[in-house]
Design a protein around this motif. Structure first.
Motif, PDB file in Angstrom:
ATOM      1  N   LEU A 173       5.027  -3.872  13.061  1.00 56.26           N
ATOM      2  CA  LEU A 173       4.086  -4.919  12.663  1.00 56.26           C
ATOM      3  C   LEU A 173       4.517  -5.403  11.287  1.00 56.26           C
ATOM      4  CD1 LEU A 173       0.860  -3.056  13.821  1.00 56.26           C
ATOM      5  CD2 LEU A 173       2.146  -4.800  15.072  1.00 56.26           C
ATOM      6  N   THR A 174       5.119  -6.579  11.246  1.00 53.34           N
ATOM      7  CA  THR A 174       5.832  -7.002  10.044  1.00 53.34           C
ATOM      8  C   THR A 174       5.334  -8.340   9.522  1.00 53.34           C
ATOM      9  OG1 THR A 174       8.074  -7.190   9.119  1.00 53.34           O
ATOM     10  CG2 THR A 174       7.680  -8.238  11.261  1.00 53.34           C
ATOM     11  N   ASP A 175       5.883  -8.746   8.386  1.00 56.80           N
ATOM     12  CA  ASP A 175       5.596 -10.057   7.800  1.00 56.80           C
ATOM     13  C   ASP A 175       6.932 -10.778   7.604  1.00 56.80           C
ATOM     14  OD1 ASP A 175       4.883 -12.279   6.395  1.00 56.80           O
ATOM     15  OD2 ASP A 175       4.306 -11.234   4.558  1.00 56.80           O
ATOM     16  N   MET A 176       7.202 -11.757   8.462  1.00 60.68           N
ATOM     17  CA  MET A 176       8.444 -12.521   8.352  1.00 60.68           C
ATOM     18  C   MET A 176       8.195 -13.987   8.024  1.00 60.68           C
ATOM     19  SD  MET A 176      10.565 -10.717  11.481  1.00 60.68           S
ATOM     20  CE  MET A 176      12.177 -11.338  11.041  1.00 60.68           C
ATOM     21  N   THR A 177       6.911 -14.343   7.825  1.00 60.00           N
ATOM     22  CA  THR A 177       6.577 -15.741   7.524  1.00 60.00           C
ATOM     23  C   THR A 177       5.552 -15.864   6.405  1.00 60.00           C
ATOM     24  OG1 THR A 177       4.959 -15.658   9.345  1.00 60.00           O
ATOM     25  CG2 THR A 177       7.114 -16.619   9.831  1.00 60.00           C
ATOM     26  N   GLY A 178       5.111 -14.747   5.824  1.00 64.72           N
ATOM     27  CA  GLY A 178       4.092 -14.782   4.782  1.00 64.72           C
ATOM     28  C   GLY A 178       4.644 -14.403   3.424  1.00 64.72           C
ATOM     29  N   VAL A 179       3.793 -13.784   2.613  1.00 63.10           N
ATOM     30  CA  VAL A 179       4.145 -13.485   1.224  1.00 63.10           C
ATOM     31  C   VAL A 179       5.315 -12.508   1.116  1.00 63.10           C
ATOM     32  CG1 VAL A 179       2.452 -11.617   1.008  1.00 63.10           C
ATOM     33  CG2 VAL A 179       3.165 -12.869  -1.022  1.00 63.10           C
ATOM     34  N   TYR A 180       5.503 -11.652   2.121  1.00 64.71           N
ATOM     35  CA  TYR A 180       6.610 -10.690   2.093  1.00 64.71           C
ATOM     36  C   TYR A 180       7.672 -11.015   3.147  1.00 64.71           C
ATOM     37  CZ  TYR A 180       3.724  -7.904  -1.017  1.00 64.71           C
ATOM     38  OH  TYR A 180       2.974  -7.464  -2.078  1.00 64.71           O
ATOM     39  N   ALA A 181       7.864 -12.298   3.414  1.00 63.94           N
ATOM     40  CA  ALA A 181       8.771 -12.716   4.487  1.00 63.94           C
ATOM     41  C   ALA A 181      10.193 -12.201   4.282  1.00 63.94           C
ATOM     42  CB  ALA A 181       8.777 -14.236   4.594  1.00 63.94           C
ATOM     43  N   THR A 182      10.697 -12.268   3.073  1.00 63.83           N
ATOM     44  CA  THR A 182      12.076 -11.848   2.811  1.00 63.83           C
ATOM     45  C   THR A 182      12.253 -10.360   3.073  1.00 63.83           C
ATOM     46  OG1 THR A 182      12.305 -13.580   1.141  1.00 63.83           O
ATOM     47  CG2 THR A 182      13.903 -11.786   1.089  1.00 63.83           C
TER      48      THR A 182
ATOM     49  N   GLY B 187      10.194  -8.403   4.766  1.00 62.47           N
ATOM     50  CA  GLY B 187       9.857  -8.087   6.154  1.00 62.47           C
ATOM     51  C   GLY B 187      11.038  -8.283   7.086  1.00 62.47           C
ATOM     52  N   LYS B 188      11.790  -9.346   6.858  1.00 57.70           N
ATOM     53  CA  LYS B 188      12.975  -9.600   7.674  1.00 57.70           C
ATOM     54  C   LYS B 188      13.988  -8.478   7.514  1.00 57.70           C
ATOM     55  CE  LYS B 188      16.674 -12.988   8.365  1.00 57.70           C
ATOM     56  NZ  LYS B 188      17.268 -14.272   7.897  1.00 57.70           N
ATOM     57  N   SER B 189      14.203  -8.033   6.275  1.00 56.87           N
ATOM     58  CA  SER B 189      15.180  -6.973   6.014  1.00 56.87           C
ATOM     59  C   SER B 189      14.734  -5.641   6.609  1.00 56.87           C
ATOM     60  CB  SER B 189      15.395  -6.822   4.504  1.00 56.87           C
ATOM     61  OG  SER B 189      15.885  -8.013   3.945  1.00 56.87           O
ATOM     62  N   VAL B 190      13.462  -5.313   6.443  1.00 55.36           N
ATOM     63  CA  VAL B 190      12.923  -4.078   7.016  1.00 55.36           C
ATOM     64  C   VAL B 190      13.140  -4.069   8.533  1.00 55.36           C
ATOM     65  CG1 VAL B 190      10.808  -2.776   7.490  1.00 55.36           C
ATOM     66  CG2 VAL B 190      11.200  -3.692   5.201  1.00 55.36           C
ATOM     67  N   THR B 191      12.792  -5.184   9.156  1.00 62.26           N
ATOM     68  CA  THR B 191      12.885  -5.276  10.615  1.00 62.26           C
ATOM     69  C   THR B 191      14.324  -5.193  11.100  1.00 62.26           C
ATOM     70  OG1 THR B 191      10.864  -6.611  10.676  1.00 62.26           O
ATOM     71  CG2 THR B 191      12.306  -6.704  12.611  1.00 62.26           C
ATOM     72  N   GLN B 192      15.212  -5.932  10.465  1.00 59.55           N
ATOM     73  CA  GLN B 192      16.609  -5.922  10.898  1.00 59.55           C
ATOM     74  C   GLN B 192      17.257  -4.557  10.690  1.00 59.55           C
ATOM     75  OE1 GLN B 192      17.787 -10.652  10.557  1.00 59.55           O
ATOM     76  NE2 GLN B 192      18.532  -9.257   8.986  1.00 59.55           N
TER      77      GLN B 192
ATOM     78  N   THR C   3       9.520  -3.031  19.639  1.00 66.20           N
ATOM     79  CA  THR C   3       8.833  -4.300  19.847  1.00 66.20           C
ATOM     80  C   THR C   3       8.284  -4.784  18.514  1.00 66.20           C
ATOM     81  OG1 THR C   3       8.218  -3.667  22.094  1.00 66.20           O
ATOM     82  CG2 THR C   3       7.007  -5.489  21.093  1.00 66.20           C
ATOM     83  N   VAL C   4       8.672  -5.991  18.109  1.00 60.08           N
ATOM     84  CA  VAL C   4       8.325  -6.530  16.788  1.00 60.08           C
ATOM     85  C   VAL C   4       7.271  -7.624  16.923  1.00 60.08           C
ATOM     86  CG1 VAL C   4       9.217  -7.693  14.726  1.00 60.08           C
ATOM     87  CG2 VAL C   4      10.656  -6.033  15.952  1.00 60.08           C
ATOM     88  N   ARG C   5       6.270  -7.572  16.057  1.00 61.67           N
ATOM     89  CA  ARG C   5       5.270  -8.635  15.966  1.00 61.67           C
ATOM     90  C   ARG C   5       5.156  -9.076  14.498  1.00 61.67           C
ATOM     91  NH1 ARG C   5       6.234  -8.787  20.445  1.00 61.67           N
ATOM     92  NH2 ARG C   5       4.894  -8.570  22.289  1.00 61.67           N
ATOM     93  N   ASP C   6       5.256 -10.374  14.268  1.00 62.72           N
ATOM     94  CA  ASP C   6       5.130 -10.951  12.921  1.00 62.72           C
ATOM     95  C   ASP C   6       3.681 -11.385  12.693  1.00 62.72           C
ATOM     96  OD1 ASP C   6       5.360 -12.346  10.515  1.00 62.72           O
ATOM     97  OD2 ASP C   6       6.151 -14.155  11.500  1.00 62.72           O
ATOM     98  N   HIS C   7       3.023 -10.767  11.700  1.00 61.71           N
ATOM     99  CA  HIS C   7       1.632 -11.145  11.427  1.00 61.71           C
ATOM    100  C   HIS C   7       1.506 -12.123  10.252  1.00 61.71           C
ATOM    101  CE1 HIS C   7       1.705  -8.415   8.011  1.00 61.71           C
ATOM    102  NE2 HIS C   7       1.822  -7.348   8.765  1.00 61.71           N
TER     103      HIS C   7
ATOM    104  N   LEU D  82      -4.211  -7.352  12.958  1.00 62.97           N
ATOM    105  CA  LEU D  82      -5.054  -6.485  13.778  1.00 62.97           C
ATOM    106  C   LEU D  82      -4.932  -6.818  15.269  1.00 62.97           C
ATOM    107  CD1 LEU D  82      -8.129  -6.462  11.395  1.00 62.97           C
ATOM    108  CD2 LEU D  82      -6.516  -4.611  11.774  1.00 62.97           C
ATOM    109  N   ALA D  83      -4.735  -8.095  15.580  1.00 58.36           N
ATOM    110  CA  ALA D  83      -4.521  -8.473  16.979  1.00 58.36           C
ATOM    111  C   ALA D  83      -3.208  -7.892  17.499  1.00 58.36           C
ATOM    112  CB  ALA D  83      -4.522  -9.994  17.114  1.00 58.36           C
ATOM    113  N   ALA D  84      -2.170  -7.917  16.654  1.00 56.43           N
ATOM    114  CA  ALA D  84      -0.869  -7.374  17.054  1.00 56.43           C
ATOM    115  C   ALA D  84      -0.953  -5.863  17.242  1.00 56.43           C
ATOM    116  CB  ALA D  84       0.187  -7.725  16.012  1.00 56.43           C
ATOM    117  N   TYR D  85      -1.687  -5.202  16.357  1.00 56.82           N
ATOM    118  CA  TYR D  85      -1.859  -3.749  16.508  1.00 56.82           C
ATOM    119  C   TYR D  85      -2.556  -3.436  17.829  1.00 56.82           C
ATOM    120  CZ  TYR D  85      -3.615   0.959  16.013  1.00 56.82           C
ATOM    121  OH  TYR D  85      -3.901   2.279  16.262  1.00 56.82           O
TER     122      TYR D  85
END
Length: 421
Positions: A59-68, A70-75, A98-102, A110-113
């Motif tokens: 459950l990551t953030d790839m489009t919000g305040v931690y986008a940069t 979040g992308k690195s963590v996920t990759q 399985t990755v979900r961007d919140h 919470l929906a992704a969780y």
């Protein structure tokens, strides 16, 4: 002060309401072992595990305040899964992530969780302390799937299922203030500015700065902000007027860059130190880059991606080969560390022939001295304690791989050693 407490209570209540709504929309079947069975190799299995696969969630953030980050963590975690699978998997099973961007949105998080909860054995990633804290009651009472969050709030301690990897924000901030005191000229009687996000992350870091300030005879000048606040001009003006001699920032990379850039431009040339979430090396290519290299440092729960260790060097080479167009940052270290810890727990659970959530949770408790290869040893035997109290102090430097260099090796301040998160 009362306004700040009311705001935090309001956020907590809103998140709790969302948890209740998402919980009501899913199955009410308790995790009592009814769904457990014995699978291939005589291994007991449950949610997220079949004879051929082990399913994990991110459950990551790839489009919000931690986008940069979040992308690195996920990759990094996707790279870990790919390499483990190429080597034969774990317990004769292939890993699936399985990755979900919140987007750092509480409703989406919470929906992704809720969506992934019945499908995975646990989570190698969950960005956002407020969101992890919101699902904590549900995880602890009903779901009981292991969560290794990229979040370091002390409010997450005490859960046998949500485990903080590294020093919590309050401990990390105490270590950061110690750096200012011992190496950057801050002294008793001075004023220390603290710019922090409202909510779990910032509030926990603030506890650390206040504790450290009390021990050192400092006065904390508070500036609370929202994750959507990107221009720190007003905060810098207030801190300058107050006469602060140093600043702590517990926010995102954008806010840190704005704070340091505006401070340098307006003559508030004091040392600024951030928490581990408050820097991304991509900022060195912005207008704030030169100021960040001169007057900014941040605390980290591990050595940086450019560290001189065999694991770091191999990870850099492998990551560059897998993602040649992407830059290096400490999100890679955080993602890889969490994935490798989860993987080690899965291996231990396999050895005990129990890949149920309960089996994985128990296996994690046996990891009392786990080194992911980045300068820290993690003790995961006590759910009430962070896995480490150590911090590394890092300075932005565009000449170094990953744009970061270590200026203080892993340490624990005396005040942090005596502090109870």
């Amino acid at each position: 002060m009362n306004h700040r407490r009311q705001a935090v209570r309001g956020l907590t209540a809103a998140l709790a309401a969302l948890v209740a709504l998402t919980a009501a929309g899913c199955s009410s079947k308790a995790k009592t072992g009814d769904g457990e069975q014995t699978g291939a190799g005589g291994v007991k299995t449950g949610e997220g595990v079949t004879d051929t696969t082990i399913s994990l969630g991110a459950l990551t953030d790839m489009t919000g305040v931690y986008a940069t980050l979040g992308k690195s963590v996920t990759q990094a975690q996707q790279l870990y899964v790919k390499q483990v699978n190429a080597a034969g998997g774990i317990c004769g099973r292939q890993l699936e992530l399985t990755v979900r961007d919140h987007g750092y949105d509480p409703q989406k998080a919470l929906a992704a969780y809720t969506e992934l909860e019945p499908k995975v054995v646990g989570y190698t990633q969950f960005i956002g302390s407020p969101f992890v804290a919101a699902v904590k009651p549900r995880v602890d009472v009903k779901d009981k799937g292991l969560v290794l969050p990229q979040a370091w709030s002390a409010s997450l301690l005490g859960s046998p299922y949500i485990r903080v990897l590294g020093a919590t924000y309050d401990v990390e901030t105490i270590n950061a203030v110690d750096f200012l005191l011992t190496e950057k000229g801050l002294r008793s009687g001075d004023k220390l500015g603290h710019v922090y996000f409202e909510g779990d992350y910032g509030e926990n870091a603030l506890k650390g700065s206040k504790y450290a300030a009390e021990k050192a005879g400092l006065t904390v000048v508070e500036q609370k902000i929202k994750p959507t606040d990107n221009d720190m001009s007003a905060q810098v003006a207030a801190l300058k007027q107050a006469g602060v001699k140093a600043v702590v920032i517990s926010a995102g990379p954008r806010q840190a860059a704005s704070l340091v850039g505006v401070a340098a431009a307006t003559g508030l040339k004091v040392p600024v130190v951030g928490n581990n979430s408050a820097f991304a090396p991509q900022l060195l290519g912005t207008q704030a880059g030169p100021a960040l290299e001169k007057m900014y440092w941040f605390a980290s729960p591990s050595l940086p991606i450019g560290a001189d260790t065999p694991t770091a060097k191999k990870l850099v080479a492998d990551y560059r080969a897998a993602y040649p167009s992407d830059s290096l940052d400490n999100g890679i270290v955080a993602g890889w560390t969490a994935a490798s810890v989860f993987g080690e727990a899965l291996k231990k659970a396999c050895a005990s022939k129990d890949l149920t959530r309960d089996g994985v949770d128990k296996a994690l408790l046996t990891l009392t001295s786990y080194d992911a290869g980045f300068g820290m040893s993690h003790d995961l035997g006590d759910p009430k304690a962070p896995s480490s109290r150590e911090s590394v102090i890092i300075q932005p430097d565009k000449k170094v791989p990953g744009g970061m260099r270590t200026v203080r090796q892993p340490f624990v301040a005396d005040a942090a050693q005596a502090y109870t998160p």
